[in-house]
Design an enzyme around this catalytic site. Structure first.
Site, PDB file in Angstrom:
ATOM      1  N   SER A   7       0.856  -1.187   0.000  1.00 22.99           N
ATOM      2  CA  SER A   7       0.000   0.000   0.000  1.00 22.99           C
ATOM      3  C   SER A   7       0.885   1.228   0.000  1.00 22.99           C
ATOM      4  O   SER A   7       1.941   1.238   0.644  1.00 22.99           O
ATOM      5  CB  SER A   7      -0.875   0.010   1.257  1.00 22.99           C
ATOM      6  OG  SER A   7      -1.537   1.244   1.373  1.00 22.99           O
ATOM      7  N   ASN A   8       0.448   2.252  -0.705  1.00 27.03           N
ATOM      8  CA  ASN A   8       1.176   3.515  -0.650  1.00 27.03           C
ATOM      9  C   ASN A   8       0.514   4.490   0.307  1.00 27.03           C
ATOM     10  O   ASN A   8       0.926   5.627   0.420  1.00 27.03           O
ATOM     11  CB  ASN A   8       1.273   4.136  -2.057  1.00 27.03           C
ATOM     12  CG  ASN A   8       2.280   3.374  -2.895  1.00 27.03           C
ATOM     13  OD1 ASN A   8       3.377   3.072  -2.429  1.00 27.03           O
ATOM     14  ND2 ASN A   8       1.905   3.040  -4.121  1.00 27.03           N
ATOM     15  N   ASP A  75      -8.157  -4.010   1.114  1.00 27.20           N
ATOM     16  CA  ASP A  75      -9.102  -3.276   0.268  1.00 27.20           C
ATOM     17  C   ASP A  75     -10.322  -2.985   1.131  1.00 27.20           C
ATOM     18  O   ASP A  75     -10.724  -3.822   1.938  1.00 27.20           O
ATOM     19  CB  ASP A  75      -9.492  -4.094  -0.963  1.00 27.20           C
ATOM     20  CG  ASP A  75     -10.132  -3.202  -2.020  1.00 27.20           C
ATOM     21  OD1 ASP A  75      -9.564  -2.136  -2.317  1.00 27.20           O
ATOM     22  OD2 ASP A  75     -11.208  -3.550  -2.533  1.00 27.20           O
ATOM     23  N   SER A  76     -10.873  -1.797   0.975  1.00 26.32           N
ATOM     24  CA  SER A  76     -11.973  -1.422   1.861  1.00 26.32           C
ATOM     25  C   SER A  76     -12.971  -0.542   1.136  1.00 26.32           C
ATOM     26  O   SER A  76     -12.681  -0.012   0.055  1.00 26.32           O
ATOM     27  CB  SER A  76     -11.422  -0.681   3.088  1.00 26.32           C
ATOM     28  OG  SER A  76     -10.670   0.439   2.688  1.00 26.32           O
ATOM     29  N   LYS A 181     -12.009   5.153  17.120  1.00 25.94           N
ATOM     30  CA  LYS A 181     -12.231   4.515  15.815  1.00 25.94           C
ATOM     31  C   LYS A 181     -11.536   3.153  15.754  1.00 25.94           C
ATOM     32  O   LYS A 181     -12.093   2.175  15.266  1.00 25.94           O
ATOM     33  CB  LYS A 181     -11.759   5.440  14.685  1.00 25.94           C
ATOM     34  CG  LYS A 181     -12.142   4.915  13.304  1.00 25.94           C
ATOM     35  CD  LYS A 181     -11.800   5.850  12.169  1.00 25.94           C
ATOM     36  CE  LYS A 181     -12.074   5.177  10.834  1.00 25.94           C
ATOM     37  NZ  LYS A 181     -11.601   5.934   9.679  1.00 25.94           N
ATOM     38  N   HIS A 186     -14.056  -1.145  10.955  1.00 28.60           N
ATOM     39  CA  HIS A 186     -13.967  -2.299  10.059  1.00 28.60           C
ATOM     40  C   HIS A 186     -12.518  -2.722   9.867  1.00 28.60           C
ATOM     41  O   HIS A 186     -12.196  -3.902   9.860  1.00 28.60           O
ATOM     42  CB  HIS A 186     -14.616  -1.952   8.719  1.00 28.60           C
ATOM     43  CG  HIS A 186     -14.116  -0.673   8.110  1.00 28.60           C
ATOM     44  ND1 HIS A 186     -14.169   0.533   8.770  1.00 28.60           N
ATOM     45  CD2 HIS A 186     -13.519  -0.405   6.922  1.00 28.60           C
ATOM     46  CE1 HIS A 186     -13.646   1.485   8.006  1.00 28.60           C
ATOM     47  NE2 HIS A 186     -13.238   0.924   6.883  1.00 28.60           N
TER      48      HIS A 186
END
Ligand code: IMP
Length: 204
Positions: A7-8, A75-76, A181, A186
């Site tokens: 991931s960037n 991925d979200s 949070k 999630h």
């Protein structure tokens, strides 16, 4: 052992680092070193053309694993009941490219403007995947239920945070601090499950 986070997004990399380090401490697994894409000089574009969160996370991790690394990716997105699960895997680019959080939120508000309070349910999804160079794969999914407000509330966070209302706290994601949070999000749920599965896999 080295793991590459595919991931960037610095924010996601930091969150994953936190949970993986925590897992290592709890399980007494030492020696997991976390690398980023720039650490390994990976600059190829990864086309996320899957139709599920699982597919996209596996595409990202799988592409990096082909270079010989254990790769982890996520991925979200947001799934809205009244829109049949939209924007789903298209959450980042819902209002088109380049990705624009404000335009995405305005489009969502417009599409839901006639939907009554009781039908505005939604959930965030996060899927985290690991792919090993020998082809082994792990995926873990986390979800957080909420509802979509008519108007923005709160200034923190990113993406759809100011429209996503989490009833048990009586706040939107954008009104929560990081600690709040991280306790219910999630991504936190997916990360906790992922770390358990990952630890089992590397201890086999
Ligand atoms: P990804 O980076 O491809 O996983 O895209 C995720 C997209 O889903 C982001 O650009 C946001 O629009 C949305 N999203 C995912 N997680 C969150 C969150 O925690 N808050 C708000 N929006 C989120």
């Amino acid at each position: 052992m080295e793991i590459v986070l595919a991931s960037n997004n610095r924010h996601k990399v930091e969150e994953l680092e936190y949970f993986i380090n925590d897992m290592c401490l709890k399980r007494n697994t030492s020696g997991v070193k976390i690398l980023t894409l720039s650490d390994i000089g990976f600059t190829d574009e990864i086309i996320e053309n899957g139709t599920t969160f699982e597919e996209n996370a596996l595409i990202k991790a799988g592409t990096v694993a082909q270079k010989g690394y254990i790769a982890v990716a996520d991925d979200s997105g947001l799934c809205v009941d009244a829109l049949g699960g939209e924007p789903g895997v298209y959450s980042a680019r819902y209002a088109g490219e380049p990705c624009d959080d404000f335009k995405n939120n305005e489009l969502l508000r417009e599409k839901l403007k006639d939907v009554p309070e009781e039908k505005r349910g939604a959930h965030f999804v996060s899927v985290i995947a690991a792919v090993f160079p020998d082809g082994r794969k792990i995926t873990a999914r986390g979800e957080c239920p909420g509802k979509i407000l008519f108007d923005y509330r709160g200034n923190g966070g990113f993406g759809y945070d100011p429209l996503f209302f989490y009833e048990p706290y009586g706040k939107t994601y954008a009104q929560m601090n990081a600690e709040e949070k991280n306790a219910i999000s999630h991504r936190a749920a997916a990360m906790k499950l992922f770390c358990e599965k990952f630890a089992e896999e590397i201890e086999k």
